[in-house]
Motif scaffolding. Sequence first.
Motif, PDB file in Angstrom:
ATOM      1  N   LEU A  22       0.824  -1.200   0.000  1.00 19.10           N
ATOM      2  CA  LEU A  22       0.000   0.000   0.000  1.00 19.10           C
ATOM      3  C   LEU A  22       0.868   1.264   0.000  1.00 19.10           C
ATOM      4  O   LEU A  22       0.515   2.266  -0.606  1.00 19.10           O
ATOM      5  N   ILE A  23       2.014   1.218   0.682  1.00 25.97           N
ATOM      6  CA  ILE A  23       2.875   2.395   0.787  1.00 25.97           C
ATOM      7  C   ILE A  23       3.814   2.506  -0.407  1.00 25.97           C
ATOM      8  O   ILE A  23       3.946   3.566  -1.011  1.00 25.97           O
ATOM      9  N   LEU A  24       4.473   1.420  -0.734  1.00 24.74           N
ATOM     10  CA  LEU A  24       5.443   1.407  -1.834  1.00 24.74           C
ATOM     11  C   LEU A  24       4.988   0.414  -2.894  1.00 24.74           C
ATOM     12  O   LEU A  24       5.414  -0.738  -2.896  1.00 24.74           O
ATOM     13  N   PRO A  25       4.150   0.846  -3.815  1.00 19.21           N
ATOM     14  CA  PRO A  25       3.630  -0.107  -4.786  1.00 19.21           C
ATOM     15  C   PRO A  25       4.705  -0.573  -5.769  1.00 19.21           C
ATOM     16  O   PRO A  25       4.621  -1.665  -6.296  1.00 19.21           O
ATOM     17  N   ASP A  26       5.732   0.234  -6.029  1.00 21.38           N
ATOM     18  CA  ASP A  26       6.786  -0.179  -6.955  1.00 21.38           C
ATOM     19  C   ASP A  26       8.033  -0.559  -6.165  1.00 21.38           C
ATOM     20  O   ASP A  26       8.418   0.113  -5.220  1.00 21.38           O
ATOM     21  N   THR A  27       8.689  -1.597  -6.564  1.00 23.53           N
ATOM     22  CA  THR A  27       9.857  -2.067  -5.817  1.00 23.53           C
ATOM     23  C   THR A  27      11.125  -1.280  -6.122  1.00 23.53           C
ATOM     24  O   THR A  27      12.125  -1.451  -5.443  1.00 23.53           O
ATOM     25  N   TRP A  28      11.137  -0.397  -7.106  1.00 23.14           N
ATOM     26  CA  TRP A  28      12.344   0.369  -7.409  1.00 23.14           C
ATOM     27  C   TRP A  28      12.694   1.308  -6.264  1.00 23.14           C
ATOM     28  O   TRP A  28      13.849   1.645  -6.055  1.00 23.14           O
ATOM     29  N   TRP A  29      11.710   1.714  -5.470  1.00 21.73           N
ATOM     30  CA  TRP A  29      11.978   2.560  -4.313  1.00 21.73           C
ATOM     31  C   TRP A  29      12.839   1.831  -3.290  1.00 21.73           C
ATOM     32  O   TRP A  29      13.701   2.432  -2.647  1.00 21.73           O
ATOM     33  N   LEU A  30      12.585   0.551  -3.139  1.00 22.29           N
ATOM     34  CA  LEU A  30      13.374  -0.226  -2.196  1.00 22.29           C
ATOM     35  C   LEU A  30      14.836  -0.285  -2.628  1.00 22.29           C
ATOM     36  O   LEU A  30      15.744  -0.169  -1.802  1.00 22.29           O
ATOM     37  N   GLY A  31      15.082  -0.451  -3.912  1.00 24.24           N
ATOM     38  CA  GLY A  31      16.446  -0.460  -4.423  1.00 24.24           C
ATOM     39  C   GLY A  31      17.133   0.876  -4.221  1.00 24.24           C
ATOM     40  O   GLY A  31      18.298   0.935  -3.823  1.00 24.24           O
ATOM     41  N   ALA A  32      16.407   1.973  -4.491  1.00 23.92           N
ATOM     42  CA  ALA A  32      16.980   3.306  -4.306  1.00 23.92           C
ATOM     43  C   ALA A  32      17.258   3.576  -2.828  1.00 23.92           C
ATOM     44  O   ALA A  32      18.307   4.131  -2.480  1.00 23.92           O
ATOM     45  N   LEU A  33      16.334   3.169  -1.974  1.00 20.55           N
ATOM     46  CA  LEU A  33      16.531   3.357  -0.538  1.00 20.55           C
ATOM     47  C   LEU A  33      17.726   2.540  -0.033  1.00 20.55           C
ATOM     48  O   LEU A  33      18.538   3.024   0.761  1.00 20.55           O
ATOM     49  N   GLY A  34      17.870   1.327  -0.523  1.00 17.04           N
ATOM     50  CA  GLY A  34      19.010   0.493  -0.153  1.00 17.04           C
ATOM     51  C   GLY A  34      20.328   1.076  -0.638  1.00 17.04           C
ATOM     52  O   GLY A  34      21.331   1.050   0.071  1.00 17.04           O
ATOM     53  N   ALA A  35      20.329   1.615  -1.861  1.00 21.92           N
ATOM     54  CA  ALA A  35      21.551   2.227  -2.400  1.00 21.92           C
ATOM     55  C   ALA A  35      21.944   3.457  -1.584  1.00 21.92           C
ATOM     56  O   ALA A  35      23.129   3.675  -1.307  1.00 21.92           O
ATOM     57  N   LEU A  36      20.965   4.267  -1.194  1.00 23.30           N
ATOM     58  CA  LEU A  36      21.262   5.433  -0.356  1.00 23.30           C
ATOM     59  C   LEU A  36      21.785   5.024   1.012  1.00 23.30           C
ATOM     60  O   LEU A  36      22.713   5.648   1.544  1.00 23.30           O
ATOM     61  N   ALA A  37      21.209   4.002   1.577  1.00 25.27           N
ATOM     62  CA  ALA A  37      21.676   3.524   2.879  1.00 25.27           C
ATOM     63  C   ALA A  37      23.099   2.996   2.779  1.00 25.27           C
ATOM     64  O   ALA A  37      23.945   3.288   3.635  1.00 25.27           O
ATOM     65  N   LEU A  38      23.409   2.261   1.722  1.00 29.74           N
ATOM     66  CA  LEU A  38      24.759   1.747   1.535  1.00 29.74           C
ATOM     67  C   LEU A  38      25.752   2.884   1.304  1.00 29.74           C
ATOM     68  O   LEU A  38      26.850   2.880   1.869  1.00 29.74           O
ATOM     69  N   ALA A  39      25.359   3.884   0.507  1.00 32.09           N
ATOM     70  CA  ALA A  39      26.236   5.035   0.267  1.00 32.09           C
ATOM     71  C   ALA A  39      26.494   5.792   1.568  1.00 32.09           C
ATOM     72  O   ALA A  39      27.624   6.213   1.837  1.00 32.09           O
ATOM     73  N   GLY A  40      25.467   5.966   2.386  1.00 32.06           N
ATOM     74  CA  GLY A  40      25.644   6.637   3.670  1.00 32.06           C
ATOM     75  C   GLY A  40      26.548   5.861   4.601  1.00 32.06           C
ATOM     76  O   GLY A  40      27.389   6.435   5.293  1.00 32.06           O
ATOM     77  N   LEU A  41      26.413   4.557   4.608  1.00 25.24           N
ATOM     78  CA  LEU A  41      27.258   3.713   5.452  1.00 25.24           C
ATOM     79  C   LEU A  41      28.713   3.789   4.996  1.00 25.24           C
ATOM     80  O   LEU A  41      29.624   3.917   5.823  1.00 25.24           O
ATOM     81  N   LEU A  42      28.959   3.720   3.691  1.00 21.91           N
ATOM     82  CA  LEU A  42      30.325   3.820   3.164  1.00 21.91           C
ATOM     83  C   LEU A  42      30.918   5.196   3.430  1.00 21.91           C
ATOM     84  O   LEU A  42      32.108   5.330   3.732  1.00 21.91           O
ATOM     85  N   TRP A  43      30.113   6.235   3.307  1.00 22.83           N
ATOM     86  CA  TRP A  43      30.582   7.592   3.570  1.00 22.83           C
ATOM     87  C   TRP A  43      30.999   7.734   5.032  1.00 22.83           C
ATOM     88  O   TRP A  43      32.052   8.273   5.348  1.00 22.83           O
ATOM     89  N   ALA A  44      30.175   7.224   5.945  1.00 26.96           N
ATOM     90  CA  ALA A  44      30.501   7.292   7.368  1.00 26.96           C
ATOM     91  C   ALA A  44      31.754   6.476   7.679  1.00 26.96           C
ATOM     92  O   ALA A  44      32.599   6.905   8.469  1.00 26.96           O
ATOM     93  N   ALA A  45      31.903   5.316   7.038  1.00 27.86           N
ATOM     94  CA  ALA A  45      33.096   4.501   7.265  1.00 27.86           C
ATOM     95  C   ALA A  45      34.343   5.208   6.756  1.00 27.86           C
ATOM     96  O   ALA A  45      35.389   5.186   7.418  1.00 27.86           O
ATOM     97  N   SER A  46      34.262   5.863   5.597  1.00 20.73           N
ATOM     98  CA  SER A  46      35.439   6.557   5.057  1.00 20.73           C
ATOM     99  C   SER A  46      35.816   7.741   5.949  1.00 20.73           C
ATOM    100  O   SER A  46      37.000   7.997   6.170  1.00 20.73           O
ATOM    101  N   LEU A  47      34.832   8.453   6.475  1.00 21.05           N
ATOM    102  CA  LEU A  47      35.131   9.550   7.391  1.00 21.05           C
ATOM    103  C   LEU A  47      35.768   9.024   8.678  1.00 21.05           C
ATOM    104  O   LEU A  47      36.709   9.632   9.207  1.00 21.05           O
ATOM    105  N   GLY A  48      35.272   7.905   9.178  1.00 25.39           N
ATOM    106  CA  GLY A  48      35.835   7.315  10.388  1.00 25.39           C
ATOM    107  C   GLY A  48      37.276   6.861  10.186  1.00 25.39           C
ATOM    108  O   GLY A  48      38.133   7.080  11.047  1.00 25.39           O
ATOM    109  N   LEU A  49      37.562   6.244   9.057  1.00 27.06           N
ATOM    110  CA  LEU A  49      38.928   5.808   8.785  1.00 27.06           C
ATOM    111  C   LEU A  49      39.867   6.990   8.606  1.00 27.06           C
ATOM    112  O   LEU A  49      41.014   6.962   9.080  1.00 27.06           O
ATOM    113  N   ALA A  50      39.417   8.037   7.928  1.00 19.34           N
ATOM    114  CA  ALA A  50      40.252   9.236   7.757  1.00 19.34           C
ATOM    115  C   ALA A  50      40.519   9.889   9.111  1.00 19.34           C
ATOM    116  O   ALA A  50      41.646  10.312   9.386  1.00 19.34           O
ATOM    117  N   TRP A  51      39.516   9.961   9.958  1.00 21.21           N
ATOM    118  CA  TRP A  51      39.687  10.545  11.297  1.00 21.21           C
ATOM    119  C   TRP A  51      40.681   9.727  12.105  1.00 21.21           C
ATOM    120  O   TRP A  51      41.555  10.274  12.766  1.00 21.21           O
TER     121      TRP A  51
END
Length: 188
Positions: A22-51
């Motif tokens: 009912l909320i997400l009728p198309d599954t492409w949103w799930l893929g986009a949300l997963g890609a954003l979450a993975l990008a955010g996780l990698l970004w945070a990891a790279s900042l942590g390693l640089a620090w």
Amino acid sequence: MASPGWAAPAHPAASDAGWLALILPDTWWLGALGALALAGLLWAASLGLAWRHDRALDRHEATPGRPRLSTLPPPSTARTGALVWASVVQSHSASRMLWVLLRRLVGGEIGALAATVRRARREARRRLEHAARDAGCDAVYGLRFAGVGLRAGGIKTVEVIAYGTAVHSADRADRAEGPADEWPGEVR
């Protein structure tokens, strides 16, 4: 009246996907949300390693008894001399490259790349100090840095080479360590 072969479509809540359909009728949103979450996780990891790498360099630079680094030529009192060098290849994180692309649109200094070059220079200086210590010397004179930008398979990297003449100074043993113990041309 409905024909015998026709059935009314089932309500989306009654399907296997449940309330999510009912909320997400198309599954492409799930893929986009997963890609954003993975990008955010990698970004945070790279900042942590640089620090973490910056803190390790800070601890090394605060260590007493490190070999002195100077851009001046060796003094006449130096007993031995040997060429020492150190090299480091540092890559830019993918998360910073996004900011680089955006900054190139408007121009100006690219802080993300400047930070990468600065960290590579500090790491090359640390490795040069280790090379001087391994050679049995306590100072490096004629310090020079050379840098080059590399691109391998679409990955942008920077190589920084530090080199100089490592010497065992005769007057080093007579000098007291401390903040007032600075040589002209010293690099810290």
